[in-house]
Design a protein around this motif. Structure first.
Motif, short mmCIF file in Angstrom:
data_model
loop_
_atom_site.label_atom_id
_atom_site.label_comp_id
_atom_site.label_asym_id
_atom_site.label_seq_id
_atom_site.Cartn_x
_atom_site.Cartn_y
_atom_site.Cartn_z
N THR A 322 3.54 -11.52 -8.12
CA THR A 322 4.67 -10.75 -7.47
C THR A 322 6.02 -11.74 -7.87
OG1 THR A 322 3.55 -10.12 -5.70
CG2 THR A 322 6.02 -9.86 -5.58
N GLY A 398 1.01 -5.93 -1.45
CA GLY A 398 -0.02 -6.89 -1.40
C GLY A 398 -1.04 -6.52 -0.53
N GLU A 399 -0.97 -5.65 0.40
CA GLU A 399 -1.95 -5.19 0.94
C GLU A 399 -1.50 -3.74 1.79
OE1 GLU A 399 -2.30 -7.46 4.53
OE2 GLU A 399 -0.54 -8.36 4.16
N PRO A 400 -2.81 -3.01 2.13
CA PRO A 400 -2.31 -1.69 2.56
C PRO A 400 -1.25 -2.00 3.80
CG PRO A 400 -4.51 -1.82 2.50
CD PRO A 400 -3.95 -3.03 1.88
N ASP A 422 6.28 1.14 -0.85
CA ASP A 422 5.12 0.51 -0.82
C ASP A 422 4.44 0.57 -2.07
OD1 ASP A 422 2.36 -0.11 -0.29
OD2 ASP A 422 1.98 1.78 0.99
N THR A 423 4.28 -0.51 -2.74
CA THR A 423 4.27 -0.90 -4.20
C THR A 423 2.63 -1.30 -4.31
OG1 THR A 423 5.00 -2.94 -4.10
CG2 THR A 423 6.58 -1.11 -4.64
N TRP A 425 -0.12 -2.37 -6.67
CA TRP A 425 -0.48 -3.19 -8.11
C TRP A 425 -1.05 -4.35 -7.82
CZ3 TRP A 425 2.70 -7.33 -10.11
CH2 TRP A 425 3.59 -8.01 -9.10
N GLN A 426 -1.46 -5.21 -9.05
CA GLN A 426 -2.38 -6.18 -8.88
C GLN A 426 -1.84 -7.11 -9.94
OE1 GLN A 426 -5.87 -3.94 -10.42
NE2 GLN A 426 -6.70 -4.62 -8.32
N THR A 427 -2.45 -8.47 -9.99
CA THR A 427 -2.17 -9.35 -11.10
C THR A 427 -2.53 -8.89 -12.49
OG1 THR A 427 -3.01 -11.08 -9.50
CG2 THR A 427 -2.76 -11.96 -11.79
N ASP A 516 -10.41 -1.65 -5.93
CA ASP A 516 -10.04 -1.14 -4.69
C ASP A 516 -10.56 0.36 -4.32
OD1 ASP A 516 -8.09 -2.86 -3.65
OD2 ASP A 516 -6.60 -2.20 -5.20
N ARG A 531 -10.27 -3.48 -0.73
CA ARG A 531 -11.05 -3.96 -1.79
C ARG A 531 -12.36 -3.28 -1.82
NH1 ARG A 531 -8.55 -6.26 -6.23
NH2 ARG A 531 -10.72 -6.58 -6.89
N ASN A 537 -8.69 -9.75 1.29
CA ASN A 537 -7.37 -9.87 0.95
C ASN A 537 -6.75 -10.41 2.56
OD1 ASN A 537 -4.48 -9.41 1.00
ND2 ASN A 537 -4.90 -7.63 -0.41
N ARG A 542 -5.29 -13.00 -2.50
CA ARG A 542 -6.71 -12.54 -2.51
C ARG A 542 -7.65 -13.67 -2.77
NH1 ARG A 542 -6.34 -9.20 -8.21
NH2 ARG A 542 -8.32 -9.55 -8.78
C1 WT7 Z 1 -4.92 -6.38 -4.50
C2 WT7 Z 1 -4.10 -7.23 -5.92
C3 WT7 Z 1 0.31 -6.87 -6.26
C4 WT7 Z 1 1.01 -8.33 -5.82
C5 WT7 Z 1 0.31 -8.86 -4.87
C6 WT7 Z 1 -1.29 -8.88 -4.80
C7 WT7 Z 1 -3.95 -5.15 -3.01
C8 WT7 Z 1 -1.65 -4.88 -3.38
C9 WT7 Z 1 -1.05 -2.96 -2.18
C10 WT7 Z 1 -0.53 -1.83 -1.66
C11 WT7 Z 1 -2.62 -1.65 -0.83
C12 WT7 Z 1 -2.62 -3.46 -1.90
C13 WT7 Z 1 -5.00 -4.41 -3.57
C14 WT7 Z 1 -5.01 -5.16 -4.82
N1 WT7 Z 1 -2.82 -4.49 -2.75
N2 WT7 Z 1 -0.58 -4.08 -3.13
N3 WT7 Z 1 0.68 -1.53 -1.71
N4 WT7 Z 1 -1.19 -1.14 -0.53
N5 WT7 Z 1 -3.24 -2.72 -1.30
O1 WT7 Z 1 -1.75 -9.21 -6.24
O2 WT7 Z 1 -3.49 -10.91 -5.62
O3 WT7 Z 1 -3.77 -9.55 -7.67
O4 WT7 Z 1 -4.08 -8.48 -5.33
O5 WT7 Z 1 -3.80 -6.24 -3.44
O6 WT7 Z 1 -6.44 -4.71 -2.92
O7 WT7 Z 1 -6.18 -4.85 -5.69
P1 WT7 Z 1 -3.38 -9.30 -6.08
#
Ligand code: WT7
Length: 658
Positions: A322, A398-400, A422-423, A425-427, A516, A531, A537, A542
């Motif tokens: 992020t 970052g999380e739900p 509410d965004t 995404w992931q690394t 996820d 997950r 999380n 993570r």
């Molecule tokens: C995991 C990715 C994306 C940058 C921060 C974390 C969870 C992320 C959401 C959201 C529900 C989410 C998922 C994903 N996650 N955003 N808006 N709603 N869950 O990056 O460390 O790569 O983790 O964070 O489980 O797989 P990350």
């Protein structure tokens, strides 16, 4: 199921509120209607190469134009914008210098003690060039990996941009990781240099960073590392080892402020960023130059509806994706003003965030649900003391996010008028994949809503078939996108297996599995559940359960360990560890606190278990597999339901319960 988590799931399932963008917001937004969004989606789906190719030409600067938009002949190894050359640092800096943006504020930084520094685009360009020349002067060139282990200070962003400028991929390691975890990442990436600081200020304490670097490098543990560049931040005395170590303030200021940006091939490696997976070894996620740049650039523009006068703040740390995409690269590539804060809300200043918003007239604010839940708990009287009328848009990541926290965020922080994005995404995805567009998409609290144009997300079962409306399944992406990870550093087999071959579609289809679980409602909105692999999380961080387990079993008292997540009101999930002790060892408060600290030393404070339960054995199947399902139930105080007949020794259950 505990009453807390069942309430949370109930409330998400029954969530019916819809918040449409206001007419005022939509009329000014670049993507101001669902119709326009749909047109983009249709364009992207009918001719993806034209869609991405046109955007890449329009939105990025190219030294040499690309020949081919996408080579997907050897999936899952994608090659985007082949034949082109570009530079991320050029796109973030140089191209803004021949316009009014030259003197626009690029970066506003505030330290935890309250010191403020600002940089115009021109000033940031000069600093980055000096730092780039300093790196060259210590022998760093194109292709050399540079690790960053830094506090949240401007030099962190400057160092990232300097690396990108000379084509040296960076590997940012979160400053909260321990020296052990740092060493592991330095070795895996074969870093040639480390950029760090004497320390950083965090929650009224000093985080010693140089000491940890020294520990990681001690006894030649990372032989590839030739030099260490140290920023003076806290002025703590640190030991400098010559000729390896250099002070930033001695080396950088004397450099020339001219440093031409290296012409990088589109697919040249831009950075490696480690993240947790379902094995004990963290994965070095590899991103490359052009595709990542385009994705960070476009998504930032789309989801934040960025305008020239915005002051934008993301509270993440540059040690996470992020921070890469939405503190540094996305905002600067768009010529925006980005805010960076060293500190965190703390007992001596619980209103730190709101004070910053008021002081710097921040208009867009992006943070994590766990932070929102913590603020909610301490009540609205803190934020109510500040004037936050400059805000026009809020984001979470970052999380739900539970609907209650979403509503509180919108009402209390956003004054009931700011859209909330509410965004999801992931690394691995490089940038946002599923999110409302604030001027177009009606939001539902708790849902990340719809995929961005060009992203073909779906929810499928283990056979790869799309599940029905509201049925839970695996969240997948069906088509490659520019910002996708290219591989895992040194382990392309693991890349293929864990993301692209995890599910076995009957029809021979091939798609990206995110790890996820999710469902799609009757409007096609995505509700991400969390997950479904052995990753937890914790407060938006993570962690692989196996990583924590390996840390525990490396302690002499521990014979076996199993780590699971337990639903937690504040952190989303808490870490619960079940350990069986070596014979002759007895559980005690002292041992448990020793074990927690041991995990802290092996990984970092974020991985310390919230609870450790010791026993003489763990519940296993007759073939010796630990039954995590049972442990998850025990950890959250639920009834152990389902089949326990495969359990080897049933009495273990009773002992663990007590
Ligand atoms: C995991 C990715 C994306 C940058 C921060 C974390 C969870 C992320 C959401 C959201 C529900 C989410 C998922 C994903 N996650 N955003 N808006 N709603 N869950 O990056 O460390 O790569 O983790 O964070 O489980 O797989 P990350």
């Amino acid at each position: 199921m505990s009453s807390n988590s069942s309430n949370a799931i109930e409330s998400v399932l029954q969530e019916q509120r819809i918040f449409s963008p206001s007419k005022e917001f939509s009329s000014k937004a670049k993507i101001g209607s669902l119709g326009l969004y749909q047109t983009m989606v249709d364009e992207a789906n009918s001719d993806p190469e034209k869609f991405w190719g046109d955007l890449a030409k329009k939105e990025l600067h190219w030294f040499k134009p690309f020949q081919k938009v996408l080579d997907w002949s050897n999936p899952p190894f994608a090659r985007w914008f082949e034949g082109g050359t570009t530079n991320l640092s050029f796109n973030c800096l140089d191209r803004h210098l021949d316009s009014e943006r030259e003197n626009k504020t690029a970066l506003i930084w505030e330290g935890e003690p309250g010191d403020v520094r600002t940089f115009s685009y021109r000033e940031l360009h000069s600093e980055v060039c000096r730092a780039a020349n300093a790196l060259k002067s210590i022998g760093i060139g194109k292709g050399d990996l540079v690790a960053l282990y830094m506090p949240m200070i401007p030099e962190a962003a400057i160092a990232m941009l300097a690396c990108a400028r000379i084509g040296a991929p960076h590997s940012v390691v979160f400053g909260g990781f321990s020296s052990e975890a740092l060493g592991e990442r330095l070795r895996d990436g074969e870093a040639k240099a480390v950029i760090t600081a004497d320390g950083g200020f965090r929650k009224d304490k000093i985080v010693p960073l140089k000491v940890a670097v020294d520990e990681a490098l001690a006894m030649n543990a990372c032989p590839s590392v030739e030099s260490v560049l140290v920023v003076r931040r806290t002025k703590e005395s640190v030991s400098m080892q010559l000729p390896r170590d250099h002070w930033w303030d001695e080396l950088v200021p004397k450099q020339s402020e001219d440093c031409e940006a290296e012409q990088m091939d589109s697919e040249d490696r831009l950075f490696v960023l480690y993240t947790s997976g379902s094995t004990g070894k963290p994965k070095g996620v590899v991103h490359t130059t052009a595709g990542y740049n385009l994705w960070a650039h476009l998504t930032f523009q789309w989801i934040f509806d960025i305008r020239e006068e915005d002051v934008y703040w993301c509270t993440a740390d540059v040690g996470w994706i992020t921070g890469h995409s939405y503190i540094v690269y996305g905002p600067l590539s768009n010529g925006a003003t980005t805010v960076m804060y060293e500190g965190a809300p703390r007992p001596s200043n619980p209103g730190a965030f709101w004070e910053l918003i008021q002081k710097h007239q921040i208009s867009i604010f992006y943070t994590a649900p766990t932070a929102i839940r913590a603020f909610m708990k301490s009540g609205r009287s803190v934020p109510d003391k500040f004037d936050m009328s400059s805000l026009r848009l809020l984001g979470t990541v970052g999380e739900p996010i539970n609907p209650e926290a979403w509503m509180w965020y919108r009402d209390v922080i956003g004054g009931g008028t700011c859209p909330v994005v509410d965004t999801w995404w992931q690394t691995e995805t490089g940038g946002v994949m599923i999110s409302p567009l604030p001027g177009a998409t009606p939001a539902k609290p708790g849902s990340a809503t719809l995929p961005l144009p060009g992203i073909q997300a779906d929810v499928v079962n283990s056979e790869g078939e799309t599940v029905s409306v509201n049925e839970g399944g695996y969240l997948v992406v069906r088509k490659p996108w520019p910002g996708m990870m290219r591989t895992i550093h040194g382990d392309s087999k693991r890349f293929r297996e864990s993301y692209w071959e995890y599910l076995q579609p009957k029809d021979g289809n091939f798609f990206y599995f995110a790890g996820d679980g999710a469902r799609q409602d009757s409007d096609g909105y995505f509700w991400v559940m969390g997950r479904v692999d052995d990753v937890i999380n914790v407060a938006g961080h993570r962690l692989g359960t196996m990583e924590v387990e390996s840390a525990l079993v490396s302690h002499p008292a521990v014979s076996e360990a199993a780590v699971v997540g337990r639903p937690d009101d504040l952190k989303g999930e808490a870490i619960v560890a079940f350990v069986s002790l070596e014979s002759g060892r007895e559980s005690s408060e002292e041992l448990i606190s020793q074990l927690r600290n041991h995990v802290g030393n092996e990984i970092g404070a974020i991985a310390k278990p919230d609870e450790i339960r010791c026993s003489d054995s763990l519940p296993k199947t007759r073939s010796g597999k630990i039954m995590r399902r049972i442990l998850r139930a025990l950890a959250s105080g639920q009834e152990v339901i389902g089949d326990t007949s495969t359990l080897e020794d049933r009495s273990v259950l009773d002992r663990l319960r007590s």
